[in-house]
Design an enzyme around this catalytic site. Structure first.
Site, PDB file in Angstrom:
ATOM      1  N   ARG A   1      -3.068   4.698  -2.558  1.00 55.57           N
ATOM      2  CA  ARG A   1      -2.954   3.384  -1.900  1.00 55.57           C
ATOM      3  C   ARG A   1      -2.599   2.255  -2.874  1.00 55.57           C
ATOM      4  O   ARG A   1      -1.848   1.336  -2.541  1.00 55.57           O
ATOM      5  CB  ARG A   1      -4.307   3.079  -1.237  1.00 55.57           C
ATOM      6  CG  ARG A   1      -4.513   1.645  -0.737  1.00 55.57           C
ATOM      7  CD  ARG A   1      -5.908   1.535  -0.124  1.00 55.57           C
ATOM      8  NE  ARG A   1      -6.327   0.178   0.140  1.00 55.57           N
ATOM      9  CZ  ARG A   1      -6.163  -0.469   1.303  1.00 55.57           C
ATOM     10  NH1 ARG A   1      -5.563   0.121   2.303  1.00 55.57           N
ATOM     11  NH2 ARG A   1      -6.624  -1.694   1.454  1.00 55.57           N
TER      12      ARG A   1
ATOM     13  N   HIS B   1       0.860  -1.191   0.000  1.00 58.39           N
ATOM     14  CA  HIS B   1       0.000   0.000   0.000  1.00 58.39           C
ATOM     15  C   HIS B   1       0.893   1.238   0.000  1.00 58.39           C
ATOM     16  O   HIS B   1       1.669   1.461   0.938  1.00 58.39           O
ATOM     17  CB  HIS B   1      -0.924  -0.005   1.217  1.00 58.39           C
ATOM     18  CG  HIS B   1      -2.006  -1.036   1.110  1.00 58.39           C
ATOM     19  ND1 HIS B   1      -2.535  -1.678   2.192  1.00 58.39           N
ATOM     20  CD2 HIS B   1      -2.660  -1.512   0.011  1.00 58.39           C
ATOM     21  CE1 HIS B   1      -3.473  -2.524   1.779  1.00 58.39           C
ATOM     22  NE2 HIS B   1      -3.563  -2.445   0.460  1.00 58.39           N
ATOM     23  N   ALA B   2       0.742   2.035  -1.061  1.00 54.25           N
ATOM     24  CA  ALA B   2       1.706   3.100  -1.346  1.00 54.25           C
ATOM     25  C   ALA B   2       1.865   4.118  -0.219  1.00 54.25           C
ATOM     26  O   ALA B   2       2.973   4.512   0.122  1.00 54.25           O
ATOM     27  CB  ALA B   2       1.274   3.808  -2.631  1.00 54.25           C
ATOM     28  N   ARG B   3       0.748   4.552   0.344  1.00 57.69           N
ATOM     29  CA  ARG B   3       0.802   5.691   1.280  1.00 57.69           C
ATOM     30  C   ARG B   3       1.336   5.317   2.654  1.00 57.69           C
ATOM     31  O   ARG B   3       1.586   6.195   3.484  1.00 57.69           O
ATOM     32  CB  ARG B   3      -0.601   6.267   1.427  1.00 57.69           C
ATOM     33  CG  ARG B   3      -1.619   5.310   2.036  1.00 57.69           C
ATOM     34  CD  ARG B   3      -3.020   5.852   1.820  1.00 57.69           C
ATOM     35  NE  ARG B   3      -4.062   4.967   2.313  1.00 57.69           N
ATOM     36  CZ  ARG B   3      -5.345   5.153   2.082  1.00 57.69           C
ATOM     37  NH1 ARG B   3      -5.747   6.169   1.344  1.00 57.69           N
ATOM     38  NH2 ARG B   3      -6.257   4.344   2.565  1.00 57.69           N
TER      39      ARG B   3
ATOM     40  N   GLU C   1       0.300  -4.209  11.406  1.00 55.33           N
ATOM     41  CA  GLU C   1      -0.169  -2.842  11.163  1.00 55.33           C
ATOM     42  C   GLU C   1       0.583  -1.949  12.133  1.00 55.33           C
ATOM     43  O   GLU C   1       0.309  -1.940  13.335  1.00 55.33           O
ATOM     44  CB  GLU C   1      -1.679  -2.727  11.411  1.00 55.33           C
ATOM     45  CG  GLU C   1      -2.541  -3.490  10.434  1.00 55.33           C
ATOM     46  CD  GLU C   1      -2.754  -2.773   9.099  1.00 55.33           C
ATOM     47  OE1 GLU C   1      -2.265  -1.632   8.927  1.00 55.33           O
ATOM     48  OE2 GLU C   1      -3.414  -3.371   8.233  1.00 55.33           O
TER      49      GLU C   1
ATOM     50  N   HIS D   1       2.332  -3.151   7.145  1.00 57.52           N
ATOM     51  CA  HIS D   1       1.334  -2.166   6.715  1.00 57.52           C
ATOM     52  C   HIS D   1       1.243  -1.091   7.791  1.00 57.52           C
ATOM     53  O   HIS D   1       1.827  -1.205   8.862  1.00 57.52           O
ATOM     54  CB  HIS D   1      -0.047  -2.828   6.603  1.00 57.52           C
ATOM     55  CG  HIS D   1      -0.242  -3.713   5.416  1.00 57.52           C
ATOM     56  ND1 HIS D   1      -1.031  -3.373   4.356  1.00 57.52           N
ATOM     57  CD2 HIS D   1       0.253  -4.942   5.135  1.00 57.52           C
ATOM     58  CE1 HIS D   1      -1.031  -4.352   3.458  1.00 57.52           C
ATOM     59  NE2 HIS D   1      -0.254  -5.328   3.904  1.00 57.52           N
ATOM     60  N   SER D   2       0.428  -0.051   7.514  1.00 59.74           N
ATOM     61  CA  SER D   2       0.037   0.846   8.594  1.00 59.74           C
ATOM     62  C   SER D   2      -1.401   1.291   8.322  1.00 59.74           C
ATOM     63  O   SER D   2      -1.824   1.247   7.170  1.00 59.74           O
ATOM     64  CB  SER D   2       0.967   2.063   8.661  1.00 59.74           C
ATOM     65  OG  SER D   2       0.708   2.981   7.624  1.00 59.74           O
TER      66      SER D   2
HETATM   67  O1  0X9 Z   1      -7.055  -3.901   4.477  1.00 59.52           O
HETATM   68  C1  0X9 Z   1      -5.865  -4.267   4.386  1.00 59.52           C
HETATM   69  O2  0X9 Z   1      -5.376  -4.659   3.340  1.00 59.52           O
HETATM   70  C2  0X9 Z   1      -4.980  -4.224   5.641  1.00 59.52           C
HETATM   71  N1  0X9 Z   1      -5.199  -2.989   6.361  1.00 59.52           N
HETATM   72  S1  0X9 Z   1      -4.696  -1.564   5.721  1.00 59.52           S
HETATM   73  O3  0X9 Z   1      -5.215  -0.489   6.551  1.00 59.52           O
HETATM   74  N2  0X9 Z   1      -3.109  -1.476   5.807  1.00 59.52           N
HETATM   75  O4  0X9 Z   1      -5.104  -1.477   4.354  1.00 59.52           O
HETATM   76  C3  0X9 Z   1      -5.291  -5.411   6.524  1.00 59.52           C
HETATM   77  C4  0X9 Z   1      -5.091  -6.744   5.861  1.00 59.52           C
HETATM   78  C5  0X9 Z   1      -5.315  -7.922   6.756  1.00 59.52           C
HETATM   79  N3  0X9 Z   1      -5.254  -9.179   6.039  1.00 59.52           N
HETATM   80  C6  0X9 Z   1      -6.282  -9.650   5.287  1.00 59.52           C
HETATM   81  N4  0X9 Z   1      -7.458  -9.122   5.301  1.00 59.52           N
HETATM   82  N5  0X9 Z   1      -6.058 -10.735   4.570  1.00 59.52           N
HETATM   83 ZN    ZN Z   2      -1.972  -1.550   4.159  1.00 61.62          ZN
END
Ligand code: 0X9
Ligand code: ZN
Length: 414
Positions: free
Chosen positions: A233, A178-180, A376, A301-302
């Site tokens: 993103r 995720h870019a941001r 995260e 991720h964050s």
């Molecule tokens: O939604 C996502 O891809 C992740 N959160 S984010 O805020 N960084 O975008 C969580 C991903 C958790 N894993 C799966 N849902 N498989």
């Molecule tokens: Zn993410």
């Protein structure tokens, strides 16, 4: 050689503050309360039906607050819908552009050595590449850099492999799908720095362990978030009239099911088929190549301070969830002990939200990795994705405590 490249890193960018072209003037961030299950469901439905609502943070936990970025044209309608359902909200950021302007900073890169730059600035993709190549030149018998793929726009996607020896257990760490989420590549870089330049302090997680680290999965998006749109993103490949796919909805395991959108305009667009993106194909290929030896896949991720594990596509748990939970809990405990920062540990669907097509689910289900975790990292700044450069050092050092503890647990049980 290293000096020359440290120097090139230092002169490459002397800009302390980045301004991006895409304006968020008039955009607002609302903080929204979800007290009842019905209210939480309303928010999920809003996410699914309005492509232009960007849920920066949303968790299924009742009592938690969600954050949503709203363009001017949708603000009145959203406020009305929330009020109709008795959902309390406040305007957290009245003008997103103004807050971004106050907060976006990449740090001053003048006359820093590489380690100082990693701790105090957000490096650009080419600087990250240079750093990896410098390390490989400096430690040729311990470190190798491989170009494992190319992004849609043709940027090299590289892994750095540290301590590759036959029969070692492999830990694969990636960041920046995720870019941001800039703090994720920054954290991966700190992990690389520690393992490569301070290996004597980390013998317990290097002995019999090979680390493969891919610090920027989505370099096109990462660069776009530096140059044009701070809150980008997705990837950057066109999809109909829109651009980009959510890489973390693009993996081929229950692809396109819950928590993913079929609309290319959405921030959680699943792509026009599983593995439609060169960037997700690259992660797949690395995991396939490591199949059999890779025991632990950790994807950064964050934000939100979660240690999440499969499944993201169902509230069921994988057979070995206790083993994964033990590793994640070791990370959370170590961080809490070191700094007091609390992480929530659990399966994605049960503690955050259901979202199918994630890399963590695919790694566990399809590449024989037994421990698969999404970390995260902490948020910061005004929006959450923009921790100021001055906070990088504290953040990455804290996260490294958790990563180390998880790696140690895996190393001890392999
Ligand atoms: O939604 C996502 O891809 C992740 N959160 S984010 O805020 N960084 O975008 C969580 C991903 C958790 N894993 C799966 N849902 N498989
Ligand atoms: Zn993410």
């Amino acid at each position: 050689m290293i000096f020359k490249n440290v120097f090139s890193l230092a002169i490459l960018t002397v800009v302390a503050y980045a301004t991006t072209n895409r304006s968020y003037d008039g955009y607002k961030v609302y903080e929204v309360q979800q007290q009842t299950r019905e209210q939480a469901d309303v928010l999920r439905q809003l996410e699914q039906s309005f492509d232009d609502l960007d849920f920066l943070h949303l968790s299924k936990q009742l009592g938690s607050t969600a954050r949503v970025l709203v363009p001017p044209a949708l603000q009145a309608e959203l406020e009305e819908t929330l009020s109709k359902h008795g959902i309390q909200f406040i305007e957290l950021i009245p003008n997103v552009q103004r807050s971004l302007d106050e907060n976006i900073n990449v740090g001053t890169k003048k006359s820093l050595n590489a380690e100082e730059a990693i701790l105090s600035t957000y490096l650009r993709h080419s600087e990250i590449d240079n750093y990896l190549e410098d390390l490989a030149r400096k430690h040729p018998s311990q470190i190798r850099v491989d170009e494992v793929g190319k992004s849609y726009e043709g940027r090299p996607i590289k892994t750095i492999t540290i301590n590759d020896k036959p029969n070692n257990t492999v830990i694969f760490l990636d960041a920046g799908i995720h870019a941001r989420e800039w703090i994720a590549p920054a954290t991966a870089l700190y992990a690389i720095n520690q393992l490569a330049e301070h290996s004597d302090e980390h013998q317990n997680i290097l002995e019999n362990v090979t680390w493969v680290i891919l610090p920027v999965v989505n370099p096109d998006g990462y660069e776009f978030s530096h140059q044009t749109d701070r809150l980008w993103r997705k990837t950057r490949k066109p999809a109909g009239h829109y651009i980009g796919t959510d890489g973390n909805r693009n993996f081929d395991f229950h692809w396109g099911e819950v928590g993913a959108s079929s609309s290319p305009a959405s921030e959680i667009y699943r792509g026009d088929g599983p593995f439609s993106e060169p960037e997700t194909q690259t992660v797949r290929n690395v995991l396939q190549r490591l199949q059999g030896s890779c025991k632990f896949y950790l994807t950064l991720h964050s934000y939100g301070n979660y240690l999440l594990y499969p499944w993201g596509w169902t509230s069921d748990l994988p057979n070995n969830w206790r083993d994964i939970d033990e590793v994640a809990q070791a990370g959370a405990d170590a961080i809490e002990k070191a700094t007091g920062t609390y992480y929530t540990v659990g399966s994605s669907t049960n503690v955050l939200y259901a979202a199918a097509g994630g890399s963590d689910d695919w790694a566990l289900a399809k590449s024989n990795v037994s421990i698969s975790i999404t970390m995260e990292l902490p948020g910061g700044g005004s929006i959450g994705f923009d921790p100021p450069a001055s906070s990088i050092e504290k953040s990455v050092k804290e996260s490294w405590v958790g990563i180390r503890a998880m790696a140690l647990k895996v190393a001890q049980t392999s």
